[in-house]
Design a protein around this motif. Structure first.
Motif, PDB file in Angstrom:
ATOM      1  N   GLN A 161      -3.909   3.840   0.684  1.00 48.25           N
ATOM      2  CA  GLN A 161      -4.403   2.854  -0.274  1.00 48.25           C
ATOM      3  C   GLN A 161      -3.741   1.519   0.029  1.00 48.25           C
ATOM      4  N   ARG A 162      -4.517   0.452  -0.077  1.00 43.12           N
ATOM      5  CA  ARG A 162      -3.954  -0.862   0.239  1.00 43.12           C
ATOM      6  C   ARG A 162      -3.801  -1.691  -1.029  1.00 43.12           C
ATOM      7  N   TYR A 163      -3.187  -1.088  -1.999  1.00 40.71           N
ATOM      8  CA  TYR A 163      -2.815  -1.773  -3.245  1.00 40.71           C
ATOM      9  C   TYR A 163      -1.548  -1.103  -3.771  1.00 40.71           C
ATOM     10  N   ASP A 209      -7.475  -5.486   2.873  1.00 38.18           N
ATOM     11  CA  ASP A 209      -7.651  -5.562   1.412  1.00 38.18           C
ATOM     12  C   ASP A 209      -6.360  -5.954   0.687  1.00 38.18           C
ATOM     13  N   GLY A 264       0.821  -1.195   0.000  1.00 39.83           N
ATOM     14  CA  GLY A 264       0.000   0.000   0.000  1.00 39.83           C
ATOM     15  C   GLY A 264       0.852   1.240   0.000  1.00 39.83           C
ATOM     16  N   GLU A 323       0.705   5.815   0.966  1.00 39.90           N
ATOM     17  CA  GLU A 323      -0.028   7.005   1.419  1.00 39.90           C
ATOM     18  C   GLU A 323      -0.486   7.768   0.194  1.00 39.90           C
ATOM     19  N   ASP A 324      -1.748   8.135   0.190  1.00 40.26           N
ATOM     20  CA  ASP A 324      -2.304   8.872  -0.944  1.00 40.26           C
ATOM     21  C   ASP A 324      -2.947  10.115  -0.371  1.00 40.26           C
TER      22      ASP A 324
END
Lengths: 203, 402
Positions: free
Chosen positions: A111-113, A141, A103, A105-106
């Motif tokens: 985000q976990r992708y 996720d 993931g 940091e956004d």
């Protein structure tokens, strides 16, 4: 090497720097010998839009691939004495670890992708605080990434991560039960393997 | 075409057979030499050496004690440091478009005991300025000598000992320390060069650094030396030649100038032997030999009182040679420190002083490094819009047309 947040309190430890990176994984050269985080630890790399990775491989080896270690402790009282009697060893060996990216940091969120870009070479790599691990593992996720066949000993990495993350949650049992349910879905049709992982995260 | 190994192997076999034949005779001479060391009359030797003066053709040492004695190492201090330097270079390549050379010095600092520590580093230095590529005679500036080949090797030796001085300045002043360099402390091979070259490299370079080390050693527990693995020196064996000489005055040219080599009395007694073969017979593991003083002409003429002394040590793996300046040899504590720490370093090596081994690893310039160096030079010249060229010979070697 501790990094300090705005309040002046120590939060995370800077472990080393990225020496190889792609959008799926990165390799970290540790500042200190044997100072890698345990298998399954959540680490963060880069200042700014950081990427999160889970440690999937740790190795200690010679700086110079053409030179290999030889036994030096025949006359030493204990293992520590080998290093004290051969101080150059701490400069000739190094510890590195591989982390699979799960993931990033956004902006204000996580985000976990996979991130759109790989970490930069020489990005600083930190271990994650209890708070960061708890926040990141509120959603699982990213678990399908850890099931990727490209990761060695993936079941051990998953089990180690879940044990570490479980300890960061207020109710560890609830976290682990939920994690087990998620895994049961992801590993449908792989009952023996699922049982193996579940046994390893059972309290 | 590559080397004809079949033909070479036949010649190697013949060589091995011939060496075996020589071995029996050599063993006899070795026994003679060992017996002679046991019966050595130092006073008679020194008298004969003085009487013979420069008429002795062999490089013979002075003796400071009984050559048959051996000395065990002193206990090592609880806390101590070893600093070692080594160097490597890229010589001027006339096939390259730029005249330049590079010296890479490797430095190692190892601290043992309660505050165990290590620091390993290397320092490359490129020499490309006009003044750096030659040595000039300050009294007659039109006289100059290009720095390349053997002279670059000597220049590297100077840079190595300067690196040792620099490194020792940065080590703890209150901890017993030994500074080590690889190879000999005698700057061989400069006799063929003009005086101003020798003055610049030896007097102003190497000896100046030795003097700085001597001053440092006067203020702190510091000793310096050099270690030679598998030494081929034969100075003590030469001394045995002098003792075996049947003439009252050893005027080699005058007495034996017409006698073929191997037929002279000294040849028959101890000819073809080297010092390590002699000392391997009676040095126990860890022990050192007596100390000898080199009478090499360069040392006598240019070392300004920094005599070079040497002794042999049985490291357990080999007979090694240790060279030290006179101010170390004449100070019992310093001599014991060098002896004890060289043996200890060889034990940790294992077999060769670990600090020197690591200094070598820091300094070494590999074949791959050399190729990158050439590419970097060519790229830098290209970036500056300077012509890059090479000799047709060099190009043909790279391309290997059929």
């Amino acid at each position: 090497m501790n990094d300090v947040n705005g309040n002046g309190t120590a939060t995370t430890t800077r472990l080393g720097e990225v020496i190889e990176g792609s959008t799926t994984e990165f390799r970290t050269h540790c500042y200190d010998l044997y100072a890698a985080p345990p298998l399954g630890s959540l680490v963060r790399c880069g200042d700014g839009d950081s990427a999160y990775g889970i440690v999937c491989d740790v190795a200690t080896q010679s700086m110079d691939p053409s030179r290999h270690a030889i036994p030096r402790g025949r006359d030493s009282e204990d293992e520590e004495d080998v290093y004290l009697s051969n101080p150059q060893l701490t400069r000739l060996l190094y510890t590195q670890f591989q982390a699979v990216i799960v993931g990033y940091e956004d902006g204000p969120g996580i985000q976990r992708y996979l991130p759109p870009f790989p970490p930069r070479i020489h990005s600083f790599v930190y271990d994650c605080s209890t708070e960061e691990v708890r926040t990141f593992s509120e959603s699982l996720d990213f678990l399908p990434i850890l099931l990727s066949p490209s990761i060695n000993a993936q079941d051990d990495v998953i089990a180690s991560f879940l044990r570490i993350a479980g300890a960061c949650h207020v109710d560890s049992n609830v976290f682990l039960v939920n994690a087990g349910k998620t895994l049961a879905t992801l590993m449908a049709g792989q009952l023996p393997r699922l049982n193996n992982v579940l046994r390893r995260i059972s309290p | 075409m590559s080397l004809d190994l079949t033909s070479t192997a036949l010649q190697i076999d013949s060589m091995a057979v011939e060496l075996k034949g020589r071995n029996n005779e050599k063993f006899r001479r070795l026994q003679t030499a060992v017996d002679a060391i046991g019966d050595f009359d130092v006073d008679a030797y020194q008298d004969k050496l003085e009487q013979s003066g420069s008429s002795v053709l062999w490089n013979v040492p002075s003796f400071t004690g009984d050559p048959s004695k051996s000395y065990p190492p002193a206990p090592i201090p609880e806390d101590f440091c070893v600093v070692a330097v080594d160097g490597s270079h890229i010589d001027i390549d006339r096939h390259l478009p730029a005249r330049c050379y590079l010296i890479n010095t490797g430095t190692v600092y190892l601290r043992y005991g309660s505050q165990s520590d290590a620091d390993l580093s290397s320092q490359p230095r490129l020499y490309a300025e006009e003044d750096e590529l030659v040595i000039r005679d300050h009294n007659a500036p039109y006289r100059q000598q290009n720095i390349d080949g053997a002279l670059l090797g000597a220049k590297r030796g100077v840079e190595e000992i300067k690196a040792l001085v620099h490194a020792l300045h940065n080590t703890p002043k209150d901890v017993p320390t030994v500074g080590l360099v690889d190879g000999t402390l005698v700057m061989f091979g400069l006799q063929q060069y003009p005086d101003f070259v020798v003055r610049e490299l030896v007097d102003n370079g190497f000896v100046s650094a030795l003097e700085e080390l001597r001053q440092m050693a006067a203020e702190r527990p510091l000793a310096v030396g050099s270690y030679i693995s598998l030494p081929r020196a034969g100075e003590v064996a030469n001394a045995l030649r002098l003792q075996a000489c049947p003439f009252d005055v050893a005027a080699c040219e005058q007495n034996c100038g017409q006698i073929p080599a191997r037929e002279r009395a000294c040849d028959k007694a101890v000819g073809g032997l080297i010092d390590r073969e002699i000392f391997s017979d009676f040095l126990d593991k860890g022990h050192r030999s007596s100390v000898f003083k080199s009478n090499h002409p360069t040392v006598s003429r240019n070392y300004q009182g920094h005599g070079i002394h040497f002794f042999y040590v049985n490291t357990g793996e080999e007979i090694g040679r240790v060279e030290v300046p006179s101010w170390v040899a004449e100070n019992e504590g310093s001599l014991e420190l060098v002896h004890a720490l060289v043996i200890d370093q060889c034990r940790r090596g294992p077999g060769y002083p670990v600090a020197l081994m690591e200094a070598h690893e820091q300094a070494v310039v590999t074949g791959v490094d050399r190729r990158y160096f050439v590419e970097l030079v060519e790229q830098a010249l290209y970036d500056q819009r300077l012509p890059t060229y090479s000799s047709e010979k060099n190009i043909s070697k790279r391309q290997k047309w059929i």
